[in-house]
Write a protein that holds these residues in place. Structure first.
Motif, mmCIF file in Angstrom:
data_model
loop_
_atom_site.group_PDB
_atom_site.id
_atom_site.type_symbol
_atom_site.label_atom_id
_atom_site.label_comp_id
_atom_site.label_asym_id
_atom_site.label_seq_id
_atom_site.Cartn_x
_atom_site.Cartn_y
_atom_site.Cartn_z
ATOM 1 N N TYR A 50 36.673 85.889 -42.685
ATOM 2 C CA TYR A 50 36.137 86.819 -43.676
ATOM 3 C C TYR A 50 35.692 88.155 -43.078
ATOM 4 O O TYR A 50 35.038 88.948 -43.753
ATOM 5 C CB TYR A 50 34.980 86.159 -44.430
ATOM 6 N N SER A 51 36.028 88.407 -41.832
ATOM 7 C CA SER A 51 35.651 89.658 -41.146
ATOM 8 C C SER A 51 34.159 89.953 -41.299
ATOM 9 O O SER A 51 33.769 91.046 -41.706
ATOM 10 C CB SER A 51 36.484 90.830 -41.665
ATOM 11 N N LEU A 52 33.354 88.967 -40.987
ATOM 12 C CA LEU A 52 31.910 89.127 -41.137
ATOM 13 C C LEU A 52 31.318 89.909 -39.962
ATOM 14 O O LEU A 52 31.707 89.703 -38.820
ATOM 15 C CB LEU A 52 31.228 87.752 -41.202
ATOM 16 N N PRO A 53 30.375 90.796 -40.252
ATOM 17 C CA PRO A 53 29.688 91.530 -39.175
ATOM 18 C C PRO A 53 28.621 90.637 -38.534
ATOM 19 O O PRO A 53 27.416 90.876 -38.647
ATOM 20 C CB PRO A 53 29.092 92.735 -39.905
ATOM 21 N N TRP A 54 29.075 89.611 -37.853
ATOM 22 C CA TRP A 54 28.201 88.589 -37.263
ATOM 23 C C TRP A 54 27.161 89.180 -36.315
ATOM 24 O O TRP A 54 26.063 88.637 -36.176
ATOM 25 C CB TRP A 54 29.038 87.544 -36.512
ATOM 26 N N HIS A 55 27.514 90.297 -35.689
ATOM 27 C CA HIS A 55 26.618 90.900 -34.701
ATOM 28 C C HIS A 55 25.345 91.462 -35.329
ATOM 29 O O HIS A 55 24.377 91.725 -34.631
ATOM 30 C CB HIS A 55 27.354 91.995 -33.917
ATOM 31 N N ARG A 56 25.313 91.601 -36.644
ATOM 32 C CA ARG A 56 24.153 92.159 -37.339
ATOM 33 C C ARG A 56 23.150 91.088 -37.772
ATOM 34 O O ARG A 56 22.185 91.396 -38.464
ATOM 35 C CB ARG A 56 24.616 92.961 -38.556
ATOM 36 N N VAL A 57 23.372 89.848 -37.379
ATOM 37 C CA VAL A 57 22.476 88.757 -37.762
ATOM 38 C C VAL A 57 21.713 88.291 -36.519
ATOM 39 O O VAL A 57 22.317 87.964 -35.497
ATOM 40 C CB VAL A 57 23.260 87.589 -38.396
ATOM 41 N N ILE A 58 20.373 88.303 -36.636
ATOM 42 C CA ILE A 58 19.518 88.003 -35.484
ATOM 43 C C ILE A 58 18.415 87.019 -35.880
ATOM 44 O O ILE A 58 18.274 86.680 -37.054
ATOM 45 C CB ILE A 58 18.910 89.298 -34.900
ATOM 46 N N SER A 59 17.621 86.610 -34.911
ATOM 47 C CA SER A 59 16.548 85.646 -35.174
ATOM 48 C C SER A 59 15.392 86.301 -35.928
ATOM 49 O O SER A 59 15.262 87.522 -35.968
ATOM 50 C CB SER A 59 16.034 85.065 -33.858
ATOM 51 N N SER A 60 14.540 85.456 -36.474
ATOM 52 C CA SER A 60 13.385 85.939 -37.244
ATOM 53 C C SER A 60 12.371 86.677 -36.372
ATOM 54 O O SER A 60 11.522 87.398 -36.880
ATOM 55 C CB SER A 60 12.699 84.776 -37.956
ATOM 56 N N LYS A 61 12.471 86.508 -35.061
ATOM 57 C CA LYS A 61 11.586 87.212 -34.135
ATOM 58 C C LYS A 61 12.168 88.559 -33.718
ATOM 59 O O LYS A 61 11.608 89.257 -32.882
ATOM 60 C CB LYS A 61 11.346 86.363 -32.887
ATOM 61 N N GLY A 62 13.338 88.892 -34.269
ATOM 62 C CA GLY A 62 13.987 90.143 -33.909
ATOM 63 C C GLY A 62 14.749 90.053 -32.602
ATOM 64 O O GLY A 62 15.031 91.063 -31.969
ATOM 65 N N GLU A 63 15.083 88.838 -32.202
ATOM 66 C CA GLU A 63 15.768 88.640 -30.922
ATOM 67 C C GLU A 63 17.238 88.305 -31.109
ATOM 68 O O GLU A 63 17.622 87.669 -32.083
ATOM 69 C CB GLU A 63 15.098 87.499 -30.144
ATOM 70 N N LEU A 64 18.029 88.730 -30.141
ATOM 71 C CA LEU A 64 19.427 88.312 -30.089
ATOM 72 C C LEU A 64 19.401 86.916 -29.492
ATOM 73 O O LEU A 64 18.931 86.727 -28.374
ATOM 74 C CB LEU A 64 20.248 89.267 -29.220
ATOM 75 N N SER A 65 19.885 85.936 -30.229
ATOM 76 C CA SER A 65 19.684 84.543 -29.814
ATOM 77 C C SER A 65 20.960 83.829 -29.377
ATOM 78 O O SER A 65 20.947 82.622 -29.178
ATOM 79 C CB SER A 65 19.026 83.765 -30.949
ATOM 80 N N ILE A 66 22.040 84.545 -29.213
ATOM 81 C CA ILE A 66 23.297 83.931 -28.793
ATOM 82 C C ILE A 66 23.195 83.547 -27.317
ATOM 83 O O ILE A 66 22.794 84.355 -26.480
ATOM 84 C CB ILE A 66 24.481 84.878 -29.050
ATOM 85 N N LYS A 67 23.553 82.313 -27.013
ATOM 86 C CA LYS A 67 23.417 81.797 -25.643
ATOM 87 C C LYS A 67 24.580 82.195 -24.731
ATOM 88 O O LYS A 67 24.384 82.401 -23.542
ATOM 89 C CB LYS A 67 23.293 80.268 -25.668
ATOM 90 N N ASP A 68 25.789 82.295 -25.277
ATOM 91 C CA ASP A 68 26.968 82.653 -24.479
ATOM 92 C C ASP A 68 26.846 84.110 -24.025
ATOM 93 O O ASP A 68 26.796 85.028 -24.852
ATOM 94 C CB ASP A 68 28.231 82.451 -25.325
ATOM 95 N N GLN A 69 26.780 84.337 -22.706
ATOM 96 C CA GLN A 69 26.554 85.681 -22.153
ATOM 97 C C GLN A 69 27.610 86.696 -22.589
ATOM 98 O O GLN A 69 27.280 87.836 -22.898
ATOM 99 C CB GLN A 69 26.510 85.636 -20.631
ATOM 100 N N ASP A 70 28.883 86.293 -22.606
ATOM 101 C CA ASP A 70 29.947 87.220 -23.004
ATOM 102 C C ASP A 70 29.803 87.638 -24.460
ATOM 103 O O ASP A 70 29.940 88.813 -24.799
ATOM 104 C CB ASP A 70 31.329 86.597 -22.771
ATOM 105 N N VAL A 71 29.509 86.674 -25.313
ATOM 106 C CA VAL A 71 29.340 86.967 -26.744
ATOM 107 C C VAL A 71 28.080 87.795 -26.959
ATOM 108 O O VAL A 71 28.070 88.725 -27.772
ATOM 109 C CB VAL A 71 29.322 85.664 -27.577
ATOM 110 N N LEU A 72 27.028 87.492 -26.213
ATOM 111 C CA LEU A 72 25.790 88.272 -26.298
ATOM 112 C C LEU A 72 26.058 89.727 -25.930
ATOM 113 O O LEU A 72 25.579 90.647 -26.602
ATOM 114 C CB LEU A 72 24.718 87.675 -25.384
ATOM 115 N N GLU A 73 26.830 89.953 -24.894
ATOM 116 C CA GLU A 73 27.163 91.323 -24.490
ATOM 117 C C GLU A 73 27.988 92.025 -25.566
ATOM 118 O O GLU A 73 27.796 93.220 -25.815
ATOM 119 C CB GLU A 73 27.901 91.330 -23.143
ATOM 120 N N GLN A 74 28.889 91.296 -26.216
ATOM 121 C CA GLN A 74 29.661 91.867 -27.326
ATOM 122 C C GLN A 74 28.718 92.287 -28.456
ATOM 123 O O GLN A 74 28.870 93.366 -29.038
ATOM 124 C CB GLN A 74 30.666 90.852 -27.886
ATOM 125 N N GLN A 75 27.749 91.427 -28.760
ATOM 126 C CA GLN A 75 26.796 91.723 -29.821
ATOM 127 C C GLN A 75 25.967 92.962 -29.472
ATOM 128 O O GLN A 75 25.797 93.858 -30.296
ATOM 129 C CB GLN A 75 25.881 90.525 -30.067
#
Length: 105
Positions: A50-75
């Motif tokens: 669905y071509s979702l802008p997944w990178h714009r979704v974060i934790s309730s604390k305002g943190e980037l919570s993705i564990k995979d380092q490569d994906v985190l860097e993409q975000q």
């Protein structure tokens, strides 16, 4: 597709460039106040389709919570390109960058 999933997809697609929403915020708006993990599932399984802008979704604390380092860097890169400032500890000011939707969505 379940109504919650459809609504979550619609909400995620509506997040404008340079803004973020939290998993819980999306779940609440989609009709399941305790469904933050369901939002994670929607993002994981349907972002490409669905071509979702997944990178714009974060934790309730305002943190980037993705564990995979490569994906985190993409975000981080995608958010930075959109003008979202990422602070120390991979934090984003929700006061400054959080997107709020209207009730009628």
């Amino acid at each position: 597709m379940k109504p919650f999933t459809e609504k979550a997809i619609q909400i995620i697609k509506s997040i404008p460039e340079g803004r973020v929403m939290t998993y819980g915020q999306i779940a609440f708006a989609a009709g399941s106040p305790r469904g933050a993990r369901q939002v994670v599932r929607v993002l994981h399984t349907m972002s490409r389709k669905y071509s979702l802008p997944w990178h714009r979704v974060i934790s309730s604390k305002g943190e980037l919570s993705i564990k995979d380092q490569d994906v985190l860097e993409q975000q981080k890169k995608a958010l930075s390109i959109e003008g979202v400032e990422i602070e120390t500890g991979n934090k984003i000011s929700l006061q400054k960058f959080q997107h709020h939707i209207h009730e009628e969505m």
